[in-house]
Scaffold this active site. Structure first.
Site, PDB file in Angstrom:
ATOM      1  N   HIS A  45       1.027  -1.193  -0.083  1.00 17.11           N
ATOM      2  CA  HIS A  45       0.091  -0.027   0.109  1.00 17.11           C
ATOM      3  C   HIS A  45       0.677   1.119  -0.163  1.00 17.11           C
ATOM      4  CE1 HIS A  45      -3.800  -2.409   1.123  1.00 17.11           C
ATOM      5  NE2 HIS A  45      -2.927  -2.993   1.514  1.00 17.11           N
ATOM      6  N   ASP A  93      -6.952   4.876   1.997  1.00 17.63           N
ATOM      7  CA  ASP A  93      -7.058   3.796   1.539  1.00 17.63           C
ATOM      8  C   ASP A  93      -8.394   3.153   1.662  1.00 17.63           C
ATOM      9  OD1 ASP A  93      -6.415   0.689   1.302  1.00 17.63           O
ATOM     10  OD2 ASP A  93      -4.335   1.292   1.747  1.00 17.63           O
TER      11      ASP A  93
END
Length: 490
Positions: free
Chosen positions: A16, A125
């Site tokens: 990520h 996210d």
């Protein structure tokens, strides 16, 4: 018009962080201010200071993740990490964001003097839905960003429908049975290609799989965000993107980001690169090396290690193996024993193998000596391999990786899908097929050339990123939702 200032908040995992840092680099190139929000734990591990020096419009801040400092933060602790972020992390995030949206007419003694305007947009996210909700509650428009493939997002979004259709849970062990409930994937998706947690369901609910429950709920929550961003390109995943666009307020296919806006390597890695492997690659013939890296979270058993090693040695090609200290499910210091086993297996041929704890992967994949990539099929690794035209042998571990490996083996044809098997004979055959097949080589080259066109000036992904920047500037200018949506075309 307010000056656009984006706070980006990735989940605190290596894959990520990679994706979000490339994204932040693209925003900086477009002239926007960026605040990058890490966890305290990760900010201490990264060379954030060196990255921040690259632009006066970039700063790094952090919030706690709710775990003790000495917690190893391994893959089996992901549910606890997510819980810590939802509780301790979200409270700290709310307080921080509230302080960053305040407009001070006159600087006071508490100002840090960094010259940053108020935050006007949050890109969070997609597996941190609280970050979207809190931003909107504070009057800051929020966008969701998923760092997995569009196909994986669509599969997670389809889990409730799969349960409704009776395709989940499985009532037998026939993993090659086709799955019909994920639109656009009916021709190739099998049970074994769904996120691996789907195999563990025992009832018509996801509650017995907390991680799956969390991700499925977060995926559905993305419908509430102003838009959904995906690190992919229309040429790679057009059907999945088309179906997702029917459920989201807007969808932007803006990748592969590493090919358009690469961030400094030191800023993206939680591990220190061993650059010595590059000199070793320089000593190898063109297209001769098998690069082996199973990502930042995969954990293997001693038996799996032995089968992988035996298959690699039998295939007969030199190989570069990234062996993380925490990758083997053995006692402390077990990685040293595995290194010794590798060197013993190639005794007398020491120049045929290189073992490092972490490698500069983008440089490795671009190297002339690399012939194929034995990968866990994480989306970053998959996109990097695709962009550089590297053939792949896929051995997925969990989450979206099962679907990604199926795309490689059955849709794009640029590699071999070896999922669910770790047997030396299969490893040997798969590596040889990837290294020697002219059809796989041609497919990898064609896909790479298309992705290069997508990410070049005027390409589909480059244009989508430009549209996104305009979208963010509009969000920064007015309170009303912008009307910039346009049909996605191939």
């Amino acid at each position: 018009m307010a000056e656009a200032h984006v706070l980006v908040f990735p989940a605190p995992a290596q894959g990520h962080l990679n994706c979000f840092l490339h994204f932040a680099t693209g925003l900086l190139r477009a002239g926007l201010h960026v605040t990058f929000l890490h966890t305290h734990h990760n900010l201490r591990r990264l060379d954030a200071e060196g990255a921040a020096d690259a632009s006066p419009r970039l700063r790094f801040l952090s919030v706690p993740d709710g775990l003790p400092d000495d917690d190893p933060r391994l893959v089996d602790g992901l549910p606890e990490l997510m819980d810590g972020l939802r509780t301790t992390g979200s409270a700290a995030y709310r307080a921080l964001l509230a302080s960053l949206v305040v407009v001070r007419a006159v600087p006071n003694d508490d100002d840090d003097g960094d010259g940053f305007p108020p935050v006007t947009c949050v890109v969070a996210d997609g597996i941190l839905p609280f970050a979207v909700d809190i931003a909107e509650e504070l009057g800051v428009p929020a966008i969701a960003f998923r760092t997995v493939s569009a196909s994986a997002v669509l599969a997670y979004l389809s889990v409730p429908r799969l349960i409704e259709l009776g395709e989940l849970p499985f009532h037998d062990d026939v993993l090659d049975k086709r799955v019909r409930g994920v639109p656009g994937m009916e021709s190739f998706l099998r049970r074994r290609d769904l996120p691996i947690q789907c195999r563990h369901l025992t009832a018509t609910t996801t509650h017995d799989e907390p991680l799956l429950t969390s991700v499925v709920a977060a995926t559905a929550h993305s419908r509430k965000a102003r838009a959904l961003l995906l690190n992919t390109t229309i040429s790679m995943e057009h059907p999945a993107l088309t179906h997702l666009a029917q459920h989201m307020r807007d969808v932007f296919a803006i990748g592969p980001l590493h090919a358009m806006s690469p961030a400094p390597a030191a800023a993206t890695s939680l591990w220190r690169h061993d650059d010595g492997c590059m000199a070793w690659l320089d000593s190898q013939p063109n297209m001769s090396v098998v690069y082996v890296s199973l990502g930042s979270l995969t954990v293997i058993t001693r038996e799996q290690f032995t089968e992988l090693l035996s298959g690699l040695v039998a295939a007969g090609y030199p190989f570069l193996w990234v062996l993380r200290p925490d990758m083997a499910a053995t006692a402390t210091g077990g990685d040293a024993l595995l290194r010794e086993a590798i060197h013993a297996a190639v005794a007398g041929r020491s120049n045929r193998v290189c073992v490092v704890p972490w490698a500069p992967q983008r440089d490795v994949l671009r190297h002339r000596a690399v012939g194929c990539f034995l990968t866990h099929s994480g989306w970053n690794s998959t996109a990097e391999g695709v962009a550089d035209g590297v053939r792949m042998v896929c051995w997925p571990f969990f989450a979206d990786q099962q679907i990604n490996s199926r795309l490689v083996g059955a849709v794009w044809g640029n590699g071999v899908d070896m999922k669910d098997v770790c047997e030396r004979g299969v490893v040997e055959r798969s590596v040889r097929e990837a290294m020697e097949s002219g059809e796989i080589r041609r497919s990898a080259r064609r896909l790479s050339e298309q992705v290069k066109r997508d990410t070049a000036d005027g390409g589909s992904s480059a244009l989508e990123f430009e549209r996104l920047v305009g979208f963010i500037r509009e969000l920064s200018k007015v309170d009303d939702e912008p009307t910039l949506r346009k049909p996605m075309s191939k």
